[in-house]
Design a protein around this motif. Sequence first.
Motif, PDB file in Angstrom:
ATOM      1  N   LYS A  27      -3.040  12.512  43.958  1.00  0.00           N
ATOM      2  CA  LYS A  27      -3.888  11.596  43.190  1.00  0.00           C
ATOM      3  C   LYS A  27      -4.599  12.351  42.074  1.00  0.00           C
ATOM      4  N   ARG A  28      -4.997  13.574  42.367  1.00  0.00           N
ATOM      5  CA  ARG A  28      -5.650  14.398  41.339  1.00  0.00           C
ATOM      6  C   ARG A  28      -4.687  14.677  40.184  1.00  0.00           C
ATOM      7  N   LEU A  29      -3.415  14.846  40.516  1.00  0.00           N
ATOM      8  CA  LEU A  29      -2.394  15.092  39.494  1.00  0.00           C
ATOM      9  C   LEU A  29      -1.986  13.809  38.775  1.00  0.00           C
ATOM     10  N   GLY A  30      -2.534  12.670  39.217  1.00  0.00           N
ATOM     11  CA  GLY A  30      -2.211  11.396  38.590  1.00  0.00           C
ATOM     12  C   GLY A  30      -0.900  10.793  39.046  1.00  0.00           C
ATOM     13  N   LEU A  31      -0.357  11.287  40.188  1.00  0.00           N
ATOM     14  CA  LEU A  31       0.949  10.819  40.665  1.00  0.00           C
ATOM     15  C   LEU A  31       0.834   9.738  41.730  1.00  0.00           C
ATOM     16  N   GLY A  32      -0.372   9.409  42.175  1.00  0.00           N
ATOM     17  CA  GLY A  32      -0.565   8.328  43.133  1.00  0.00           C
ATOM     18  C   GLY A  32      -0.429   8.774  44.577  1.00  0.00           C
ATOM     19  N   SER A  33      -0.997   7.982  45.470  1.00  0.00           N
ATOM     20  CA  SER A  33      -1.017   8.337  46.891  1.00  0.00           C
ATOM     21  C   SER A  33       0.351   8.191  47.548  1.00  0.00           C
ATOM     22  N   VAL A  34       1.168   7.223  47.098  1.00  0.00           N
ATOM     23  CA  VAL A  34       2.467   6.974  47.734  1.00  0.00           C
ATOM     24  C   VAL A  34       3.359   8.216  47.664  1.00  0.00           C
ATOM     25  N   LEU A  35       3.457   8.811  46.479  1.00  0.00           N
ATOM     26  CA  LEU A  35       4.286  10.010  46.330  1.00  0.00           C
ATOM     27  C   LEU A  35       3.738  11.156  47.183  1.00  0.00           C
ATOM     28  N   GLY A  36       2.411  11.233  47.306  1.00  0.00           N
ATOM     29  CA  GLY A  36       1.809  12.257  48.155  1.00  0.00           C
ATOM     30  C   GLY A  36       2.222  12.106  49.606  1.00  0.00           C
ATOM     31  N   TYR A  37       2.189  10.866  50.106  1.00  0.00           N
ATOM     32  CA  TYR A  37       2.616  10.610  51.492  1.00  0.00           C
ATOM     33  C   TYR A  37       4.099  10.952  51.686  1.00  0.00           C
ATOM     34  N   LEU A  38       4.940  10.546  50.733  1.00  0.00           N
ATOM     35  CA  LEU A  38       6.383  10.782  50.861  1.00  0.00           C
ATOM     36  C   LEU A  38       6.706  12.275  50.897  1.00  0.00           C
ATOM     37  N   VAL A  39       6.098  13.029  49.999  1.00  0.00           N
ATOM     38  CA  VAL A  39       6.335  14.482  49.964  1.00  0.00           C
ATOM     39  C   VAL A  39       5.816  15.140  51.236  1.00  0.00           C
ATOM     40  N   ALA A  40       4.647  14.687  51.714  1.00  0.00           N
ATOM     41  CA  ALA A  40       4.103  15.235  52.961  1.00  0.00           C
ATOM     42  C   ALA A  40       5.042  14.942  54.123  1.00  0.00           C
ATOM     43  N   GLY A  41       5.647  13.739  54.138  1.00  0.00           N
ATOM     44  CA  GLY A  41       6.598  13.392  55.191  1.00  0.00           C
ATOM     45  C   GLY A  41       7.818  14.287  55.178  1.00  0.00           C
ATOM     46  N   VAL A  42       8.330  14.567  53.981  1.00  0.00           N
ATOM     47  CA  VAL A  42       9.478  15.484  53.873  1.00  0.00           C
ATOM     48  C   VAL A  42       9.099  16.864  54.410  1.00  0.00           C
ATOM     49  N   ALA A  43       7.883  17.321  54.097  1.00  0.00           N
ATOM     50  CA  ALA A  43       7.448  18.673  54.467  1.00  0.00           C
ATOM     51  C   ALA A  43       7.351  18.863  55.979  1.00  0.00           C
ATOM     52  N   ILE A  44       6.897  17.829  56.719  1.00  0.00           N
ATOM     53  CA  ILE A  44       6.697  17.996  58.166  1.00  0.00           C
ATOM     54  C   ILE A  44       7.826  17.389  58.991  1.00  0.00           C
ATOM     55  N   GLY A  45       8.789  16.722  58.322  1.00  0.00           N
ATOM     56  CA  GLY A  45       9.865  16.036  59.028  1.00  0.00           C
ATOM     57  C   GLY A  45      10.940  16.963  59.544  1.00  0.00           C
ATOM     58  N   PRO A  46      12.001  16.391  60.098  1.00  0.00           N
ATOM     59  CA  PRO A  46      13.070  17.195  60.708  1.00  0.00           C
ATOM     60  C   PRO A  46      13.802  18.083  59.711  1.00  0.00           C
ATOM     61  N   PHE A  47      13.722  17.761  58.422  1.00  0.00           N
ATOM     62  CA  PHE A  47      14.422  18.560  57.413  1.00  0.00           C
ATOM     63  C   PHE A  47      13.458  19.435  56.622  1.00  0.00           C
ATOM     64  N   GLY A  48      12.171  19.457  57.119  1.00  0.00           N
ATOM     65  CA  GLY A  48      11.185  20.357  56.545  1.00  0.00           C
ATOM     66  C   GLY A  48      10.742  21.351  57.595  1.00  0.00           C
TER      67      GLY A  48
END
Length: 607
Positions: A27-48
């Motif tokens: 959100k600070r980067l102006g990219l919105g909360s949705v993209l933040g959640y998606l990237v966080a999911g990739v990071a902690i998911g089975p392929f992260g």
Amino acid sequence: MAAEHAGGLIQVVALLGAAVVAVPLFKRLGLGSVLGYLVAGVAIGPFGAGLFNDTQAVLQIAELGVVIFLFVIGLEMKPAQLWHLRKQIFGVGALQVGVALAALTAVITAAGYPWKTALVGAAGFVLTSTAVVMSALGERNMLSGKNGQSMVSVLLFEDLMIVPLLALIPMLSPNQAESTKPLWQAVGTPLLCLAAVVFAGLYLLNPLFRLLARFKAREVMTAAALFVVLGSALLMETGGLSMAMGAFVAGVLLSESSFRHQLEADVEPFRGLLLGLFFLAVGMSLDLKVVWENWQTVLLGVLVLVDAAFICIYAVARLTKSSHQEALERAAMMALGGEFAFVLYGAAVQQGVIDSGFNAQMTAVIVLSMALNPLLVMAADKFLSVRKEERPADEIDEQHPVILVGMGRFGQIVRQVLSAAGYRLTIIDLDEELVSGFSNVLDIKTYFGDASRPELLVNAGIEKAELLIVAIDDPEKSLQIIGFARSINPDIKIVARAYDRMHTYRLYEKGVEEIVRETFDSAVRSSKAALRQLGMPAALVEEVGSLYFKLNRTGMERAAVLYDPDIPSFTNQALIDEVKRQNRYEYETVQELIGRYKMDNQADGDS
């Protein structure tokens, strides 16, 4: 046992920690909360980091966030408002889905896939993510706007489309004869479940909440609210409809209930938490191995399908008389796949319509389109802002006690009168041609710029100005300008042009000293001219006009207190009753005046 509990707790902490770190950063980067959640999911998911293996289980729970979100939207949308949107839902919605489905099917077929596979792949992409678009509309305060309502209407139609699309899958299957349900069952079951939700909403839910309210147990009311949301969702899912649609219908049916605000407050914490969890789960479901092994196909799929959907949505929006800005905004926000694709593709794999490889690639395309959507919206915003104001705002080099915003047909007359009376004004307008004409041809110094931008008002001297005159015909910008002026200079006097009755009510809420309805004075003058033509004496005409003017101004102040922007005007019963009372009072008072006038003139004649 302790180790299992510790493992489960680690996953919970990982989910919360990923959201806490990623969302504020994005959100600070102006990219919105949705993209933040998606990237966080990739990071902690089975392929992260590999903290989660069964992402489908997380996704099933997280889908409740979308369900609760739709319930809250339903609470804010009255049945009358929904009926008002019926042409948008079944007209624009059907046209957008039909055009996009045909175009995307043709695109995938051209890539060498069988038409059945292409149809299912396109259908999954056409069903735009309700969660992503609704979240974006909420963050941008667009849900109640015209374009926001259009997008909500299309999303509702797309939610309804999951039923015929799921019914179509068995018909496309190689084992069609074995798997297809009877038509009466395929159609009758969803309709029966929908009727059950409507019946419960109309006749059972309000009595239930009244009964529970007597016990004054807040936790029981919260449990009841969740019971209604999840129960209606479960019933709809049983009938083959979407859970989100069931929750939305329940919300609409409770939108006029006296418990509406309490219900919204009860489910709000669950909505935010579960909706965030949903986006995390979507990010986890992105199979990086599939993306890596088929990166060219996946990347090309994202680019081509997003572009094709964008063009179709823009074309339909323009065809249905949306402006270029609205069409571009809608296309940017809706050119992505959605969560219903996961359900549709899963059913298609089970029925043998598509294979697991195509499913994995299309799922990756859908998730990446959801992840990249905030960037597309940002690009559209940047393009629109550049197009809207190609030249920078003028530097305001003179500050005067009076600021006039708007030099259209209304503002010009105001300026002429004040200038003739000896007052100097700082004039701002957003029309380049007008600004150039007044400044260069008529020698009336006018500054170019958007006065709804705080920095321009500050440059104009709003902090020290004595009077602000807002003469523009854009109600929303007018309210923005007045709100900022009040916040930075509480003592400033304001005269504002009101676009219509609703705008007048909102200006009263802002505490504007003088509100001038743009057509009111001319309409009263026209009425007086009509009375003279009908033979009424000129003196009486002037008295009737003056009395009506006074009564109407006083009545507007009383009605403004009852105005609620969340309630459509013709369903706000308190406001309707007040307007009717005022109409009767105006009629009786004017008739009394006419009666007195006739009696006085008769007495003068007798004497």
